[in-house]
Design an enzyme around this catalytic site. Sequence first.
Site, mmCIF file in Angstrom:
data_model
loop_
_atom_site.group_PDB
_atom_site.id
_atom_site.type_symbol
_atom_site.label_atom_id
_atom_site.label_comp_id
_atom_site.label_asym_id
_atom_site.label_seq_id
_atom_site.Cartn_x
_atom_site.Cartn_y
_atom_site.Cartn_z
ATOM 1 N N TYR A 233 0.824 -1.216 0.000
ATOM 2 C CA TYR A 233 0.000 0.000 0.000
ATOM 3 C C TYR A 233 0.862 1.272 0.000
ATOM 4 O O TYR A 233 0.354 2.356 -0.271
ATOM 5 C CB TYR A 233 -0.959 0.047 1.195
ATOM 6 C CG TYR A 233 -1.885 -1.152 1.359
ATOM 7 C CD1 TYR A 233 -2.094 -2.060 0.315
ATOM 8 C CD2 TYR A 233 -2.562 -1.372 2.553
ATOM 9 C CE1 TYR A 233 -2.922 -3.159 0.477
ATOM 10 C CE2 TYR A 233 -3.398 -2.475 2.717
ATOM 11 C CZ TYR A 233 -3.568 -3.367 1.677
ATOM 12 O OH TYR A 233 -4.390 -4.454 1.847
ATOM 13 N N LYS B 6 1.857 -6.510 5.798
ATOM 14 C CA LYS B 6 1.930 -7.710 4.947
ATOM 15 C C LYS B 6 3.131 -7.658 4.018
ATOM 16 O O LYS B 6 3.498 -6.578 3.532
ATOM 17 C CB LYS B 6 0.655 -7.839 4.095
ATOM 18 C CG LYS B 6 -0.635 -7.563 4.829
ATOM 19 C CD LYS B 6 -1.861 -7.796 3.955
ATOM 20 C CE LYS B 6 -3.106 -7.227 4.618
ATOM 21 N NZ LYS B 6 -3.294 -5.774 4.388
ATOM 22 N N LYS C 269 -12.606 0.270 5.195
ATOM 23 C CA LYS C 269 -11.822 1.469 4.898
ATOM 24 C C LYS C 269 -12.759 2.622 4.549
ATOM 25 O O LYS C 269 -13.756 2.428 3.836
ATOM 26 C CB LYS C 269 -10.889 1.175 3.725
ATOM 27 C CG LYS C 269 -10.157 2.368 3.151
ATOM 28 C CD LYS C 269 -10.704 2.765 1.794
ATOM 29 C CE LYS C 269 -10.023 3.990 1.234
ATOM 30 N NZ LYS C 269 -10.602 4.412 -0.056
ATOM 31 N N ARG D 81 -18.197 8.397 8.109
ATOM 32 C CA ARG D 81 -18.360 6.974 7.756
ATOM 33 C C ARG D 81 -17.521 6.074 8.668
ATOM 34 O O ARG D 81 -17.930 4.967 8.996
ATOM 35 C CB ARG D 81 -17.973 6.732 6.299
ATOM 36 C CG ARG D 81 -19.016 7.244 5.326
ATOM 37 C CD ARG D 81 -18.539 6.990 3.915
ATOM 38 N NE ARG D 81 -19.555 7.320 2.937
ATOM 39 C CZ ARG D 81 -19.327 7.353 1.627
ATOM 40 N NH1 ARG D 81 -18.118 7.060 1.158
ATOM 41 N NH2 ARG D 81 -20.280 7.651 0.785
ATOM 42 N N ASN E 127 -19.237 3.097 10.630
ATOM 43 C CA ASN E 127 -18.750 1.711 10.528
ATOM 44 C C ASN E 127 -18.306 1.152 11.881
ATOM 45 O O ASN E 127 -18.206 -0.065 12.048
ATOM 46 C CB ASN E 127 -17.584 1.631 9.535
ATOM 47 C CG ASN E 127 -17.998 1.985 8.115
ATOM 48 O OD1 ASN E 127 -19.189 2.056 7.806
ATOM 49 N ND2 ASN E 127 -17.038 2.233 7.246
HETATM 50 P P1 NAD Z 1 -14.266 -1.964 1.819
HETATM 51 O O1 NAD Z 1 -15.221 -3.070 1.587
HETATM 52 O O2 NAD Z 1 -13.829 -1.654 3.209
HETATM 53 O O3 NAD Z 1 -14.913 -0.682 1.131
HETATM 54 C C1 NAD Z 1 -14.262 0.569 1.170
HETATM 55 C C2 NAD Z 1 -15.030 1.595 0.320
HETATM 56 O O4 NAD Z 1 -16.423 1.586 0.667
HETATM 57 C C3 NAD Z 1 -14.542 3.009 0.621
HETATM 58 O O5 NAD Z 1 -13.567 3.398 -0.294
HETATM 59 C C4 NAD Z 1 -15.794 3.854 0.506
HETATM 60 O O6 NAD Z 1 -15.900 4.284 -0.824
HETATM 61 C C5 NAD Z 1 -16.908 2.902 0.802
HETATM 62 N N1 NAD Z 1 -17.455 3.064 2.172
HETATM 63 C C6 NAD Z 1 -16.858 2.751 3.354
HETATM 64 N N2 NAD Z 1 -17.699 2.941 4.376
HETATM 65 C C7 NAD Z 1 -18.855 3.390 3.842
HETATM 66 C C8 NAD Z 1 -20.096 3.748 4.401
HETATM 67 N N3 NAD Z 1 -20.327 3.694 5.714
HETATM 68 N N4 NAD Z 1 -21.084 4.178 3.554
HETATM 69 C C9 NAD Z 1 -20.879 4.223 2.213
HETATM 70 N N5 NAD Z 1 -19.714 3.872 1.629
HETATM 71 C C10 NAD Z 1 -18.706 3.463 2.435
HETATM 72 O O7 NAD Z 1 -13.019 -2.205 0.853
HETATM 73 P P2 NAD Z 1 -11.444 -2.331 0.966
HETATM 74 O O8 NAD Z 1 -10.799 -1.075 1.377
HETATM 75 O O9 NAD Z 1 -11.018 -2.937 -0.321
HETATM 76 O O10 NAD Z 1 -11.220 -3.428 2.117
HETATM 77 C C11 NAD Z 1 -10.994 -3.115 3.481
HETATM 78 C C12 NAD Z 1 -9.576 -3.426 3.879
HETATM 79 O O11 NAD Z 1 -9.278 -4.799 3.619
HETATM 80 C C13 NAD Z 1 -8.522 -2.678 3.072
HETATM 81 O O12 NAD Z 1 -8.421 -1.315 3.423
HETATM 82 C C14 NAD Z 1 -7.315 -3.506 3.379
HETATM 83 O O13 NAD Z 1 -6.834 -3.213 4.677
HETATM 84 C C15 NAD Z 1 -7.889 -4.913 3.317
HETATM 85 N N6 NAD Z 1 -7.718 -5.540 1.981
HETATM 86 C C16 NAD Z 1 -6.850 -6.586 1.878
HETATM 87 C C17 NAD Z 1 -6.643 -7.207 0.667
HETATM 88 C C18 NAD Z 1 -5.698 -8.366 0.584
HETATM 89 O O14 NAD Z 1 -5.366 -8.819 -0.525
HETATM 90 N N7 NAD Z 1 -5.243 -8.892 1.691
HETATM 91 C C19 NAD Z 1 -7.325 -6.773 -0.482
HETATM 92 C C20 NAD Z 1 -8.214 -5.698 -0.361
HETATM 93 C C21 NAD Z 1 -8.407 -5.099 0.887
#
Ligand code: NAD
Length: 279
Positions: free
Chosen positions: A50, A75, A232, A238, A242
Amino acid sequence: MTVPSLTLNDGNSIPQLGFGVFQVPPNETAATVTSALEAGYRHIDTAQMYGNEKGVGEAIAGSGIARDELFVTTKLNNPHHRPDDVRRSFDESLTSLGLDHVDLFLIHWPLPTQYDGDFVSTWQAVAELTGDGRAKSVGVSNFEPDHLERIITETGVLPAVNQIEVHPLFGNEEARAAGAERGVLTEAWSPIGQGTVLDNAVIGEIAARLGKTPAQVTLRWHIERGDIIFPKSMHPERMKENFEIFDFTLSPDDVAAISALDKGAEGRIGPDPKVFDRV
Ligand code: NAD
């Protein structure tokens, strides 16, 4: 709100709700994580990939929160799978974070078609990082059931968690079950499907009935299923929304209705770990 803690198979505990920083720009990470800590989050999920470990570290340093009240995960990046690179890049992560230990260090992707198919020596090197306490716990991410089986059989070391894509449209049940059978907790990444599940009619109906938002209902669904999550957001309101998921529960029928939205492989947002090969 009190966030429940779960006990990992190595005896350490992990807050079931945290804050993820995937796609948070490096120059906005310190401010974003500061807002998350102010909202009450005490578990942060970052990664070498990241590019924002430094910002996470700056927010922690500036927060005044005692280190033992925080749970920090990072990671291993894909180019660093060789054992020497595991050790070197882990040292660099600690330096970037400004920490003397992380709570959890994960192999980010198994990359079964790279490194001559050898993710076992990578796992061995990651597992050895617990030796001097600089990684309190270690685990994996995006491991399919056969990948999990192989590292456990060949090293005898259980990963504490497997962090995999899970949300209502992609239940990833086989990988969850493979972890559960072995005492490996599931961390559900993209818990709200990067926002794609929020206009779902089933989730909307439950949210309206309970007086909660679709995001809160979806995050609560994960909590009811026993998975660890770290949604995130870059918006403080938000982040707060959350975080407020511990003053209500979902009935078994509501949990089942959301689980039934699973579209199998078609519901995936991210790459398929069996073929993902970007180093
Ligand atoms: P997420 O499912 O947490 O969604 C994030 C998006 O949803 C935000 O950018 C925002 O646009 C929206 N959002 C968040 N809260 C909201 C709310 N209350 N109302 C409306 N919209 C809202 O997606 P993510 O960031 O891909 O996943 C969370 C975390 O998982 C990442 O930040 C990371 O730490 C981890 N992750 C890990 C991998 C991996 O390969 N290990 C891959 C992807 C993500």
